[in-house]
Design a protein around this motif. Structure first.
Motif, mmCIF file in Angstrom:
data_model
loop_
_atom_site.group_PDB
_atom_site.id
_atom_site.type_symbol
_atom_site.label_atom_id
_atom_site.label_comp_id
_atom_site.label_asym_id
_atom_site.label_seq_id
_atom_site.Cartn_x
_atom_site.Cartn_y
_atom_site.Cartn_z
ATOM 1 N N GLY A 1 -2.933 -10.460 26.341
ATOM 2 C CA GLY A 1 -3.800 -9.273 26.363
ATOM 3 C C GLY A 1 -4.865 -9.424 27.438
ATOM 4 O O GLY A 1 -5.016 -10.484 28.047
ATOM 5 N N ARG A 2 -5.610 -8.371 27.653
ATOM 6 C CA ARG A 2 -6.686 -8.376 28.652
ATOM 7 C C ARG A 2 -7.731 -9.439 28.325
ATOM 8 O O ARG A 2 -8.090 -9.632 27.156
ATOM 9 N N GLY A 3 -8.262 -10.056 29.373
ATOM 10 C CA GLY A 3 -9.359 -11.007 29.198
ATOM 11 C C GLY A 3 -10.688 -10.281 29.137
ATOM 12 O O GLY A 3 -11.576 -10.519 29.952
ATOM 13 N N ASP A 4 -10.807 -9.366 28.173
ATOM 14 C CA ASP A 4 -12.024 -8.558 27.998
ATOM 15 C C ASP A 4 -12.766 -9.058 26.760
ATOM 16 O O ASP A 4 -12.279 -8.884 25.638
ATOM 17 N N LEU A 5 -13.929 -9.651 26.968
ATOM 18 C CA LEU A 5 -14.651 -10.285 25.863
ATOM 19 C C LEU A 5 -16.118 -9.907 25.873
ATOM 20 O O LEU A 5 -16.674 -9.543 26.912
ATOM 21 N N MET A 6 -16.751 -10.046 24.722
ATOM 22 C CA MET A 6 -18.206 -10.004 24.660
ATOM 23 C C MET A 6 -18.636 -11.141 23.730
ATOM 24 O O MET A 6 -17.827 -11.641 22.947
ATOM 25 N N ALA A 7 -19.889 -11.564 23.844
ATOM 26 C CA ALA A 7 -20.349 -12.624 22.951
ATOM 27 C C ALA A 7 -21.775 -12.363 22.507
ATOM 28 O O ALA A 7 -22.601 -11.857 23.273
ATOM 29 N N VAL A 8 -22.016 -12.708 21.246
ATOM 30 C CA VAL A 8 -23.341 -12.583 20.638
ATOM 31 C C VAL A 8 -23.648 -13.906 19.933
ATOM 32 O O VAL A 8 -22.737 -14.683 19.647
ATOM 33 N N ARG A 9 -24.909 -14.135 19.653
ATOM 34 C CA ARG A 9 -25.296 -15.376 18.993
ATOM 35 C C ARG A 9 -24.537 -15.518 17.669
ATOM 36 O O ARG A 9 -24.399 -14.541 16.919
ATOM 37 N N ASP A 10 -24.033 -16.701 17.414
ATOM 38 C CA ASP A 10 -23.263 -16.930 16.187
ATOM 39 C C ASP A 10 -24.219 -17.135 15.019
ATOM 40 O O ASP A 10 -25.037 -18.049 15.027
ATOM 41 N N GLU B 1 -24.941 -10.951 24.877
ATOM 42 C CA GLU B 1 -25.403 -11.943 25.855
ATOM 43 C C GLU B 1 -24.349 -12.310 26.894
ATOM 44 O O GLU B 1 -24.618 -13.058 27.828
ATOM 45 N N PHE B 2 -23.156 -11.811 26.703
ATOM 46 C CA PHE B 2 -22.078 -12.164 27.619
ATOM 47 C C PHE B 2 -21.009 -11.082 27.547
ATOM 48 O O PHE B 2 -20.643 -10.650 26.452
ATOM 49 N N VAL B 3 -20.546 -10.636 28.716
ATOM 50 C CA VAL B 3 -19.414 -9.719 28.752
ATOM 51 C C VAL B 3 -18.499 -10.153 29.887
ATOM 52 O O VAL B 3 -18.958 -10.455 30.997
ATOM 53 N N MET B 4 -17.223 -10.200 29.570
ATOM 54 C CA MET B 4 -16.221 -10.566 30.563
ATOM 55 C C MET B 4 -15.189 -9.448 30.636
ATOM 56 O O MET B 4 -14.741 -8.935 29.611
ATOM 57 N N LEU B 5 -14.836 -9.075 31.866
ATOM 58 C CA LEU B 5 -13.854 -8.016 32.083
ATOM 59 C C LEU B 5 -12.690 -8.600 32.881
ATOM 60 O O LEU B 5 -12.874 -8.996 34.033
ATOM 61 N N GLY B 6 -11.547 -8.677 32.260
ATOM 62 C CA GLY B 6 -10.385 -9.238 32.942
ATOM 63 C C GLY B 6 -10.652 -10.610 33.536
ATOM 64 O O GLY B 6 -10.241 -10.912 34.654
ATOM 65 N N GLY B 7 -11.383 -11.433 32.800
ATOM 66 C CA GLY B 7 -11.655 -12.792 33.247
ATOM 67 C C GLY B 7 -12.849 -12.925 34.177
ATOM 68 O O GLY B 7 -13.188 -14.028 34.599
ATOM 69 N N CYS B 8 -13.503 -11.797 34.501
ATOM 70 C CA CYS B 8 -14.649 -11.840 35.409
ATOM 71 C C CYS B 8 -15.941 -11.606 34.607
ATOM 72 O O CYS B 8 -16.034 -10.637 33.847
ATOM 73 N N VAL B 9 -16.917 -12.495 34.772
ATOM 74 C CA VAL B 9 -18.178 -12.335 34.021
ATOM 75 C C VAL B 9 -18.952 -11.155 34.594
ATOM 76 O O VAL B 9 -19.318 -11.139 35.767
ATOM 77 N N GLN B 10 -19.196 -10.153 33.765
ATOM 78 C CA GLN B 10 -19.878 -8.934 34.204
ATOM 79 C C GLN B 10 -21.327 -8.892 33.758
ATOM 80 O O GLN B 10 -22.135 -8.190 34.349
ATOM 81 N N LEU B 11 -21.646 -9.611 32.679
ATOM 82 C CA LEU B 11 -23.006 -9.591 32.131
ATOM 83 C C LEU B 11 -23.320 -10.947 31.527
ATOM 84 O O LEU B 11 -22.463 -11.576 30.901
ATOM 85 N N ALA B 12 -24.562 -11.379 31.728
ATOM 86 C CA ALA B 12 -25.015 -12.616 31.085
ATOM 87 C C ALA B 12 -26.498 -12.500 30.761
ATOM 88 O O ALA B 12 -27.277 -11.959 31.551
ATOM 89 N N SER B 13 -26.863 -13.011 29.588
ATOM 90 C CA SER B 13 -28.286 -13.136 29.261
ATOM 91 C C SER B 13 -28.819 -14.309 30.069
ATOM 92 O O SER B 13 -28.041 -15.069 30.659
ATOM 93 N N GLU B 14 -30.136 -14.497 30.075
ATOM 94 C CA GLU B 14 -30.696 -15.619 30.830
ATOM 95 C C GLU B 14 -30.134 -16.949 30.323
ATOM 96 O O GLU B 14 -29.829 -17.847 31.087
ATOM 97 N N GLN C 1 -8.076 -19.532 27.548
ATOM 98 C CA GLN C 1 -7.807 -19.638 28.976
ATOM 99 C C GLN C 1 -7.424 -18.259 29.479
ATOM 100 O O GLN C 1 -6.609 -17.569 28.867
ATOM 101 N N ILE C 2 -8.058 -17.875 30.585
ATOM 102 C CA ILE C 2 -7.794 -16.552 31.146
ATOM 103 C C ILE C 2 -7.395 -16.720 32.605
ATOM 104 O O ILE C 2 -8.089 -17.389 33.374
ATOM 105 N N ALA C 3 -6.262 -16.141 32.958
ATOM 106 C CA ALA C 3 -5.805 -16.191 34.346
ATOM 107 C C ALA C 3 -5.229 -14.830 34.721
ATOM 108 O O ALA C 3 -4.624 -14.160 33.879
#
Ligand code: ZN
Length: 427
Positions: free
Chosen positions: A318-327, A345-358, A33-35
């Motif tokens: 901590g910061r809601g800074d994430l990335m995601a790749v296929r598991d 395929e996914f990047v989130m910066l401080g809880g905001c989605v900045q990048l997404a694959s299709e 959960q990110i707020a």
């Protein structure tokens, strides 16, 4: 830069269904959960139901490995659109820096006429595409880099000098460094005696201490490593740039003895690719283990750059800074050695989605999709929270259509059927 608003998400976000990297070799299925930009809860249950509230934005990352956003310890963001500029090999950065100004003056003049804010945004996007959420920019902290909607977080508290040769009086720069912040300077970038001697010159100037962060350090020898240890100074290495300019790699079996060493991805003027390319290059060429490489793009640079918000890790508060790749059922460190831009395929910066694959974009709730634009990069399609179309037109105006490359990769707005598809889904 033009007026542009992020689709900032004031409501809490829950990222669920994915396997989370808690450390380089530890993972767990968890809901995050990110707020207010921070991770507020980590539930070791992949179901979001337990923590979802009615106003909560839910993002399903089932099938993905969620990792902390990466930290790029070294870049010059305004050079993102430049090609590699050099006629190597050189003896030192002084020879290189002097030569390119005369030998490539036309290329440099052309690129400089692309508005600086446009070039800086492309620098942010180049990092975003490979999962970087925090960048250490080596040059002045231009106002553009501090905008709320800049694609990645740029370290704002630091002191810096270019180098002994091109940095003016480094004692003045060191004195101007904010209390408790890193003082970053290129040093020992070369293979000659002068480059080796730079470390000792920095020491004589009194700027080699526990706040000093040297970039490159290629010419540091055993006695230099000992001096670095005594002064508790840190090091950032950029192996592909060193290999390109000097035909030599940093000896990490030697330099690794310095207590804090991070990996940086220098600008496209010299680097082979982006930070993920740099990681693979370093593992392949410098005999670096995957755990060491993982640390060098997460916790090590966060410590060196004096970041204090748990950057490079996934932690409560901590910061809601994430990335995601296929598991693929591997741990984060192991996964890192295979990763390239195509995998992010996914990047989130401080809880905001900045990048997404299709694939991920299709799963996003409508309000999150708002403000994202598609970019085609070397055959890969990504949705980015950036005014992509406007930024590309501004660059093409100077460099020509098909003349714009980002870190050596060709980019364009998805055309024809692709565009019909993506726009009908975004509006
Ligand atoms: Zn540099």
């Amino acid at each position: 830069m033009m007026d542009y608003f992020t689709g900032s998400q004031p409501s809490p976000v829950v990222v669920h269904g994915g396997r989370c990297a808690i450390g380089p070799q530890e993972t767990t299925y968890a809901s995050l959960q990110i707020a207010d930009g921070r991770v507020t809860r980590i539930l070791s249950d992949s179901s979001s139901l337990a923590i979802a509230s009615p106003d909560c934005v839910e993002i399903d990352l089932s099938g993905f490995l969620v990792m902390p956003g990466l930290v790029n310890a070294h870049d010059h963001l305004e050079f993102a659109l430049y090609p590699r500029l050099a006629r190597p090999p050189y003896r030192s950065y002084i020879d290189w820096g002097t030569e390119i100004l005369s030998e490539f003056s036309d290329v440099i003049a052309k690129h400089r006429s692309v508005p600086k804010e446009v070039r800086l945004w492309w620098g942010g996007i180049r990092n975003l595409l490979c999962g970087v959420t925090t960048v250490s920019h080596h040059n002045p902290l231009w106002a553009e880099l501090q905008r709320e909607d800049f694609p990645v977080r740029v370290v704002a508290q630091y002191g810096w000098g270019h180098s002994l040769a091109f940095g003016g009086d480094l004692r003045v720069a060191r004195a101007a460094t904010p209390e408790g912040c890193a003082f970053i300077v290129h040093a020992c970038e070369g293979v000659d005696e002068k480059a080796r001697e730079e470390l000792w010159e920095l020491d004589r100037l009194g700027v080699l201490d526990d706040r000093a962060v040297l970039v490159h350090g290629l010419a540091i020898d055993r006695s230099g490593v000992e001096l670095m240890q005594q002064r508790r100074a840190s090091l950032i290495v950029c192996p592909s740039s060193n290999d390109f300019l000097f035909g030599k790699l940093p000896d990490l079996s030697l330099l690794g003895d310095i207590s804090n060493v991070a990996l940086g991805n220098d600008s496209p003027l010299t680097a082979e690719g982006d930070l993920l390319d740099e990681v693979r290059f370093a593992m392949r060429s410098c005999d670096l283990s995957s755990q060491a490489a993982y640390r060098m793009v997460t916790e090590a640079p966060a410590a060196i750059l004096r970041l204090r918000e748990a950057e490079g890790t996934i932690r409560v508060s901590g910061r809601g800074d994430l990335m995601a790749v296929r598991d693929t059922n591997r741990d984060a460190a192991d996964r890192l050695k295979m990763l390239s831009l195509n995998d992010v395929e996914f990047v989130m910066l401080g809880g905001c989605v900045q990048l997404a694959s299709e694939k991920v974009y299709e799963r996003l709730p409508l309000p999150v999709k708002k403000g994202m634009e598609p970019l085609w990069i070397d055959g890969t399609m990504r949705w980015l929270r950036a005014p992509v179309k406007e930024l590309l037109s501004a660059a093409e105006e100077v460099l020509g259509v098909d003349g714009v490359c980002l870190g050596g990769r060709s980019i364009r707005i998805p055309a024809g059927m692709e565009a019909g598809y993506v726009y009908s889904n975004s509006r």
